[in-house]
Design an enzyme around this catalytic site. Structure first.
Site, PDB file in Angstrom:
ATOM      1  N   ARG A 143     -29.404 -49.451 -40.785  1.00  0.00           N
ATOM      2  CA  ARG A 143     -30.852 -49.024 -41.214  1.00  0.00           C
ATOM      3  C   ARG A 143     -30.779 -47.265 -40.615  1.00  0.00           C
ATOM      4  O   ARG A 143     -31.781 -46.627 -41.155  1.00  0.00           O
ATOM      5  CB  ARG A 143     -32.027 -49.535 -40.556  1.00  0.00           C
TER       6      ARG A 143
ATOM      7  N   GLU B 151     -29.721 -55.861 -28.006  1.00  0.00           N
ATOM      8  CA  GLU B 151     -30.620 -56.652 -27.760  1.00  0.00           C
ATOM      9  C   GLU B 151     -30.703 -57.825 -28.292  1.00  0.00           C
ATOM     10  O   GLU B 151     -31.025 -58.926 -27.648  1.00  0.00           O
ATOM     11  CB  GLU B 151     -32.002 -56.026 -28.452  1.00  0.00           C
TER      12      GLU B 151
END
Ligand code: AMP
Length: 172
Positions: free
Chosen positions: A60, A97
């Site tokens: 992204r 994460e």
């Protein structure tokens, strides 16, 4: 305007794994005015500085970084996930994460003395950006800063990035 940018980011609970609140930027990208505004604001983070190349992070991050590079009139360089770049690469492993990853940069993509702006969609734990920063500087280029569209402040990603100037447009 900042409220409109905020409202165009959609929260998706438990994606891609339970416990992750995914920040979905696709509604923002689909709005021409808001997408343009986000690029304007990311470019402004480097105001007054010479930028030779914009480095964007898979995947992204490419969306924002390529548009920032085009707006600035400079080159775009991808940092990619392992095995995607065809030429000689330099790689680094890091934890993120949700999971672990290796990022790679073409060895000839940035050069000593070049001023680099690092751009990604989102700063979470900072692992990805820190790895990208290390790859860039290990090739002798100068990282003038890192610009993120979104920063998840509770995860303290900034700390991992050390002393580079860090900018974000939306903070949660
Ligand atoms: P990190 O290395 O932890 O800073 O993770 C940053 C990268 O993971 C970014 O490139 C994001 O695209 C992605 N990412 C991490 N957490 C989220 C989240 N909550 N929502 C959307 N993307 C995320």
């Amino acid at each position: 305007m900042i409220d409109r940018l905020n409202a165009a980011v959609r929260d998706i609970p438990d994606f891609p794994k339970p416990g992750i609140l995914f920040k979905d930027i696709t509604p923002l990208l689909a709005n021409g005015e808001l997408f343009r505004e986000s690029i304007t604001r990311l470019c402004a983070t480097a105001d007054g500085q010479r930028v030779d190349k914009v480095v964007g992070i898979d995947a992204r991050g490419f969306i924002f970084a390529a548009a920032v590079a085009d707006r600035m009139g400079v080159g775009f360089v991808p940092v990619r996930k392992q095995g995607k770049l065809p030429w000689k690469t330099r790689g680094l492993a890091y934890s993120l994460e949700y999971g672990e990853n290796v990022v790679e940069l073409h060895e000839d993509a940035v050069h000593p003395g070049e001023n680099i702006l690092l751009v990604d969609d989102l700063l979470a734990t900072g692992g990805t950006a820190a790895a990208a920063a290390e790859l860039i500087t290990s090739l002798g280029a100068h990282l003038i800063g890192a610009a993120f569209f979104i920063e998840l402040t509770e995860l303290n990603g900034r700390e991992k990035l050390g002393n580079y100037p860090i900018h974000s447009i939306l903070r949660y």
